[in-house]
Design a protein around this motif. Structure first.
Motif, short mmCIF file in Angstrom:
data_model
loop_
_atom_site.label_atom_id
_atom_site.label_comp_id
_atom_site.label_asym_id
_atom_site.label_seq_id
_atom_site.Cartn_x
_atom_site.Cartn_y
_atom_site.Cartn_z
N TRP A 164 17.25 14.94 3.20
CA TRP A 164 16.16 14.03 3.51
C TRP A 164 15.45 13.59 2.22
O TRP A 164 15.35 14.36 1.26
N SER A 165 14.95 12.37 2.25
CA SER A 165 14.06 11.87 1.19
C SER A 165 12.71 11.60 1.83
O SER A 165 12.64 10.98 2.90
N ILE A 166 11.65 12.04 1.16
CA ILE A 166 10.29 11.92 1.71
C ILE A 166 9.40 11.22 0.70
O ILE A 166 9.30 11.64 -0.46
N SER A 167 8.78 10.14 1.14
CA SER A 167 7.88 9.35 0.29
C SER A 167 6.48 9.41 0.89
O SER A 167 6.28 9.09 2.06
N VAL A 168 5.50 9.82 0.06
CA VAL A 168 4.12 9.98 0.52
C VAL A 168 3.23 9.00 -0.23
O VAL A 168 3.19 9.00 -1.46
N SER A 169 2.51 8.17 0.51
CA SER A 169 1.41 7.38 -0.05
C SER A 169 0.14 8.05 0.44
O SER A 169 -0.29 7.84 1.59
N TRP A 170 -0.48 8.85 -0.42
CA TRP A 170 -1.52 9.78 0.03
C TRP A 170 -2.69 9.04 0.69
O TRP A 170 -3.20 8.05 0.16
N GLY A 171 -3.07 9.54 1.85
CA GLY A 171 -4.17 8.95 2.59
C GLY A 171 -3.79 7.73 3.39
O GLY A 171 -4.65 7.11 4.04
N TYR A 172 -2.49 7.37 3.38
CA TYR A 172 -2.05 6.18 4.10
C TYR A 172 -0.84 6.46 4.99
O TYR A 172 -0.94 6.40 6.21
N ASN A 173 0.31 6.79 4.38
CA ASN A 173 1.47 7.02 5.23
C ASN A 173 2.50 7.91 4.56
O ASN A 173 2.42 8.23 3.36
N VAL A 174 3.50 8.29 5.37
CA VAL A 174 4.68 9.03 4.91
C VAL A 174 5.90 8.29 5.43
O VAL A 174 5.92 7.83 6.57
N LEU A 213 0.82 -1.21 0.00
CA LEU A 213 0.00 0.00 0.00
C LEU A 213 0.85 1.26 0.00
O LEU A 213 0.39 2.33 -0.42
N SER A 214 2.10 1.16 0.46
CA SER A 214 2.99 2.32 0.47
C SER A 214 3.60 2.60 -0.90
O SER A 214 4.23 3.64 -1.09
N ALA A 215 3.46 1.68 -1.83
CA ALA A 215 4.05 1.84 -3.17
C ALA A 215 3.02 1.42 -4.21
O ALA A 215 3.28 0.58 -5.08
N HIS A 216 1.85 2.03 -4.12
CA HIS A 216 0.76 1.68 -5.04
C HIS A 216 1.13 2.04 -6.47
O HIS A 216 1.79 3.05 -6.72
N PRO A 217 0.72 1.22 -7.44
CA PRO A 217 1.00 1.56 -8.84
C PRO A 217 0.30 2.84 -9.26
O PRO A 217 -0.64 3.31 -8.60
N LEU A 218 0.74 3.40 -10.35
CA LEU A 218 0.18 4.65 -10.86
C LEU A 218 -1.15 4.35 -11.57
O LEU A 218 -1.23 4.25 -12.79
N TYR A 244 5.22 7.34 9.30
CA TYR A 244 4.10 8.13 9.82
C TYR A 244 2.82 7.63 9.16
O TYR A 244 2.77 7.47 7.93
N PHE A 245 1.79 7.38 9.96
CA PHE A 245 0.52 6.91 9.43
C PHE A 245 -0.54 8.01 9.50
O PHE A 245 -0.43 8.94 10.31
N LEU A 246 -1.55 7.87 8.66
CA LEU A 246 -2.61 8.87 8.56
C LEU A 246 -3.23 9.15 9.93
O LEU A 246 -3.61 8.24 10.66
N GLY A 247 -3.31 10.45 10.24
CA GLY A 247 -4.00 10.86 11.45
C GLY A 247 -5.36 11.45 11.15
O GLY A 247 -6.36 11.11 11.77
N ALA A 276 -6.24 8.66 -3.76
CA ALA A 276 -6.05 7.66 -2.71
C ALA A 276 -4.89 6.72 -3.03
O ALA A 276 -4.83 6.12 -4.11
N LEU A 277 -3.96 6.62 -2.11
CA LEU A 277 -2.76 5.76 -2.18
C LEU A 277 -1.78 6.17 -3.27
O LEU A 277 -0.80 5.45 -3.53
#
Length: 505
Positions: free
Chosen positions: A354-364, A297-302, A412-415, A341-342
């Motif tokens: 820093w490198s920042i990866s966002v899986s929208w609506g799920y985690n960072v 879920l952190s690396a959902h396909p496009l 970090y998970f969705l709050g 979503a995702l």
């Protein structure tokens, strides 16, 4: 006289005489050519006009063999392209496979996405469920499948219920509901994301024969069953014209493919006979995995998130929550921006490396170092294969979770998720602390661990983006650098600039 006669008898002298007396100007030649060309063009245009205006129909259209069917089909398609608007939920008939013994437990998955008085369709059960008359109105209505004991089933490791499940599309079709464009099949533990399902279906002409879905994530499943199959748990869609052909041959297919394990495999056997391949959409998730779905879920396909399956076989989507509770939380974010979503975005804070990866609506995921894009887009192997509980192979690349805590990202998970300023969304992500996890004590890592929250802002993602060439969106750190709030990082997701890349220096 003799000299005159000599001139007339000598042809070369005659030609010299004519040329010397006639002079042709270049402009006269050009005018003559232009007039000739214009005359030919006018004649040809008039001829074509009268040909198309008064000629008879093409022979194939007036053929006595195919005249009626083809003219009706052409008329239907030409009118449908003008009369029919975009597909909405009223055009979909759902056929959900279930069991009376498990329905009271699994209906909670269906209740997460089913919209009473909006969605159409039924859950098909083998018999009347306990307390069948007292089921809540939030659950899909049910029907009892026909008896299938007359059909063959010879798979030694399967269940005869596969025959009943395979016939759901036929029994659904034979109900004769009006204005159906698509039949969407799924299981009672399938979670559909309806807006994204509509986004995908609207990419295709429902008047054509389409069979849309996705593969299993576990290669062992695809090898045993089929790579050419749309897996039923992830859900698949069949256009009305294809369903009309399928129901004619389905019962025969069930007997011809009696050795096939699952209902979806039997349906695909029929599709092979009709000649229609599966159209693959990456947002249909069979979720043939065991363990923690975090890495996937952190690396959902496009692609738009359309479905999730096997949700009672994997760990809860969010740690420390129940399965249903964690899915409700995921849906809360999804409802704010369904298309996003995702969706995966990543960027760099070069001032802090820093490198920042966002899986929208799920985690960072926060890395206290510059990590390549190739690595960031690859899923962590936090799960195992469906059948053998092995570490792969899967139909996508994975990378191991490092044992060294200094090589792992801070997670970090969705709050919360909310809409602000119209079409802008703001999602907040809270640092996840595992009780038993050992933390890295490196200075650069300590600074990253100090961050407790991520605020991610983004414009609402239009569904129309899925009709364009796919491209991952970009992000940027808003409050990077020294002298900033060390507990919170602000990130903005946006469309990438024309020549932008995330290439680190």
């Amino acid at each position: 006289m003799s000299s005159t006669r000599e001139t007339m008898l000598d042809p070369f002298k005659t030609w010299k005489f004519l040329v010397s007396t006639i002079t042709i100007k270049p402009i006269d030649v050009l005018v003559f050519l232009l007039k000739t060309t214009l005359a030919i063009f006018i004649v040809a245009s008039i001829s074509l006009f009268f040909y198309f205006a008064f000629s008879v129909q093409p022979r194939w259209l007036s053929s006595p063999i195919c005249n009626n069917n083809q003219q009706k089909f052409i008329a239907k398609n030409s009118s449908s392209s003008k009369a029919y608007g975009r597909t909405n939920l009223s055009h979909i008939q759902f056929g959900i496979g279930g069991s009376a013994k498990t329905w009271n437990q699994r209906r909670h998955f269906c209740e997460l996405w089913w919209r009473p008085n909006v969605c159409r369709g039924f859950v098909w059960l083998d018999e009347k469920p306990p307390n069948g008359e007292n089921l809540p109105p939030t659950a899909p209505p049910y029907k009892i499948s026909e008896d299938t004991s007359r059909f063959k089933y010879t798979s030694w490791y399967g269940s005869r219920s596969a025959v009943r499940m395979a016939r759901i599309v036929k029994e659904s079709f034979e109900l004769g509901l009006d204005n159906v464009r698509w039949f969407v099949m799924g299981d009672d533990d399938t979670l559909f994301f309806l807006e994204n399902l509509l986004t995908v279906l609207n990419k295709y002409d429902h008047n054509q024969m389409y069979y849309i879905g996705g593969n299993s994530e576990s290669v062992e499943q695809d090898v045993i069953h089929s790579y050419n199959m749309a897996y039923g748990g992830g859900g698949f869609a069949i256009s009305y014209p294809l369903a009309a052909e399928l129901v004619k041959v389905l019962d025969g297919c069930i007997d011809r493919y009696a050795s096939f394990y699952g209902s979806d495999q039997k349906v695909q056997g029929c599709m092979s006979e009709i000649g229609v391949p599966a159209t693959k959409e990456l947002g249909f998730h069979q979720l043939d995995i065991r363990g923690d779905p975090y890495g996937l879920l952190s690396a959902h396909p496009l692609a738009p998130l359309v479905s999730l399956h096997h949700l009672d076989y994997v760990q809860p989507v969010f740690p420390g929550m129940t399965r249903i509770g964690s899915l409700q939380k995921l849906i809360t974010a999804y409802e704010k921006d369904p298309s996003r979503a995702l969706q995966h975005s990543f960027c760099y804070d070069f001032k802090r490396n820093w490198s920042i990866s966002v899986s929208w609506g799920y985690n960072v995921q926060l890395y206290p170092s510059l990590v390549t894009a190739k690595k960031l887009e690859t899923a962590f192997s936090t799960f195992q294969s469906w059948r053998t509980w092995s570490n792969g192979p899967f139909t996508f690349n994975t990378r191991p979770v490092e044992k060294d805590p200094c090589e792992r990202p801070v997670t970090y998970f969705l709050g919360s998720a909310e809409r602000v300023n119209g079409d802008t969304t703001l999602t907040t992500y809270v640092r996840n602390v595992e009780d038993s996890a050992k933390e890295c004590d490196r200075p650069d890592y300590t600074r990253a661990v100090a961050v407790q929250f991520f605020n991610v802002s983004s414009a609402r993602l239009s569904p129309a983006i899925w009709r364009m060439a796919p491209r991952r969106q970009c992000c940027e750190v808003i409050n990077g650098g020294e002298g900033v709030d060390s507990l919170r990082v602000e990130v903005k997701i946006r469309a990438c600039h024309r020549f932008e890349s995330v290439t680190p220096p």
